[in-house]
Design a protein around this motif. Structure first.
Motif, mmCIF file in Angstrom:
data_model
loop_
_atom_site.group_PDB
_atom_site.id
_atom_site.type_symbol
_atom_site.label_atom_id
_atom_site.label_comp_id
_atom_site.label_asym_id
_atom_site.label_seq_id
_atom_site.Cartn_x
_atom_site.Cartn_y
_atom_site.Cartn_z
ATOM 1 N N GLY A 102 -13.778 -60.000 11.760
ATOM 2 C CA GLY A 102 -12.567 -60.463 12.432
ATOM 3 C C GLY A 102 -11.467 -59.417 12.380
ATOM 4 O O GLY A 102 -10.780 -59.169 13.376
ATOM 5 N N GLN A 103 -11.315 -58.776 11.222
ATOM 6 C CA GLN A 103 -10.315 -57.715 11.079
ATOM 7 C C GLN A 103 -10.645 -56.520 11.961
ATOM 8 O O GLN A 103 -9.754 -55.921 12.575
ATOM 9 N N ILE A 104 -11.924 -56.160 12.010
ATOM 10 C CA ILE A 104 -12.329 -55.005 12.809
ATOM 11 C C ILE A 104 -12.077 -55.255 14.295
ATOM 12 O O ILE A 104 -11.601 -54.361 15.017
ATOM 13 N N ASP A 105 -12.383 -56.456 14.766
ATOM 14 C CA ASP A 105 -12.136 -56.771 16.182
ATOM 15 C C ASP A 105 -10.652 -56.624 16.528
ATOM 16 O O ASP A 105 -10.296 -56.067 17.571
ATOM 17 N N ILE A 106 -9.795 -57.132 15.647
ATOM 18 C CA ILE A 106 -8.346 -57.043 15.883
ATOM 19 C C ILE A 106 -7.900 -55.584 15.923
ATOM 20 O O ILE A 106 -7.168 -55.157 16.824
ATOM 21 N N GLU A 107 -8.343 -54.812 14.947
ATOM 22 C CA GLU A 107 -7.938 -53.407 14.864
ATOM 23 C C GLU A 107 -8.497 -52.597 16.027
ATOM 24 O O GLU A 107 -7.784 -51.783 16.641
ATOM 25 N N PHE A 108 -9.761 -52.817 16.352
ATOM 26 C CA PHE A 108 -10.412 -52.059 17.423
ATOM 27 C C PHE A 108 -9.741 -52.322 18.760
ATOM 28 O O PHE A 108 -9.389 -51.379 19.494
ATOM 29 N N LEU A 109 -9.550 -53.588 19.110
ATOM 30 C CA LEU A 109 -8.924 -53.912 20.398
ATOM 31 C C LEU A 109 -7.468 -53.482 20.432
ATOM 32 O O LEU A 109 -6.946 -53.109 21.484
ATOM 33 N N GLY A 110 -6.805 -53.497 19.275
ATOM 34 C CA GLY A 110 -5.415 -53.064 19.207
ATOM 35 C C GLY A 110 -5.239 -51.611 19.596
ATOM 36 O O GLY A 110 -4.184 -51.221 20.122
ATOM 37 N N ARG A 111 -6.258 -50.805 19.367
ATOM 38 C CA ARG A 111 -6.194 -49.393 19.745
ATOM 39 C C ARG A 111 -6.046 -49.219 21.253
ATOM 40 O O ARG A 111 -5.556 -48.201 21.728
ATOM 41 N N PHE A 112 -6.493 -50.242 21.991
ATOM 42 C CA PHE A 112 -6.439 -50.169 23.458
ATOM 43 C C PHE A 112 -5.379 -51.104 24.038
ATOM 44 O O PHE A 112 -5.358 -51.365 25.243
ATOM 45 N N GLY A 113 -4.520 -51.619 23.162
ATOM 46 C CA GLY A 113 -3.413 -52.452 23.617
ATOM 47 C C GLY A 113 -3.761 -53.899 23.864
ATOM 48 O O GLY A 113 -2.988 -54.617 24.506
#
Length: 218
Positions: free
Chosen positions: A28-39
């Motif tokens: 769950g944390q990785i999904d948030i961080e990963f997608l956050g990189r692309f706004g």
């Protein structure tokens, strides 16, 4: 009693994340961080939508849904880099899992992991937790035609272990995985996991049994 579901079983097949190990919080944390990189913010329906998909299928879904400027291999490599250190240092076995693995080995019951995760990540985790000696096979969904809820991965696990599907017992934590085991003609016990708690009623109704800890089987 829940222990009765073990009677006559010759193979135990474990899902990995949320079932054998406590790791769903990390993804769950990785999904948030990963997608956050692309706004992007992480959509509320994301985990339910990708539930059961193989590592490769999930990469395709992310690339298409979020129009990511990366190749599929780059997406998967990024996820591996983000997760592998957490798997090595922050992800524990579920309560009683090690003792249950020891029980299976002592009683001649074959064991395998059947996971939607990528093989490199799985190998790192198994090495970190030092459980490789308790497992006969490791199968990832990328090695079969379709991910969960299709039965392919569990049928392949049974084939590799040379055990009939009816003699296999599956442990799962999410509806897609439970359906995969049932469609393979296997008995399925659900393992409680906080990440899938909002699906608890569905999980209990689909499975043949439900445990909060592997100690309940010992």
């Amino acid at each position: 009693m829940i222990k009765e579901l073990l009677n006559g079983k010759k193979a135990i097949l474990f899902d990995l994340d949320g079932t054998l190990v406590d790791s769903m919080w990390m993804w769950g944390q990785i999904d948030i961080e990963f997608l956050g990189r692309f706004g992007y913010e992480c959509p509320e329906d994301l985990q339910k939508t990708i539930e059961g998909m193989s590592f490769s299928e999930t990469a395709v879904y992310f690339k298409d849904r979020f129009d990511l400027p990366m190749t599929l291999d780059e997406i998967k490599e990024c996820w591996i880099d983000m997760s592998i250190e957490k798997y090595r240092h922050e992800v524990p076995l579920k309560d009683g899992a090690l003792e249950f693995l020891k029980y299976c080995k002592a009683n001649g019951i074959k064991t395998a992991i059947a996971t939607s995760n990528g093989r490199e990540i799985v190998d790192a985790l198994i090495d970190s937790l030092q459980i490789g000696s308790f497992l006969q096979e490791i199968i990832t969904a990328c090695e079969v035609n379709a991910g969960k809820p299709e039965p392919d991965i569990y049928l392949e696990a049974a084939r590799r272990l040379s055990v009939p599907a009816s003699d296999c017992l599956v442990f799962e934590d999410i509806p897609a995985g439970i359906l995969a085991g049932k469609r393979a003609g296997m008995t399925v016990i659900a393992v409680e996991d906080a990440w899938s708690g909002n699906q608890d009623d569905e999980i209990r109704s689909l499975s043949d049994g439900y445990i909060q800890s592997f100690y309940e089987l010992l």
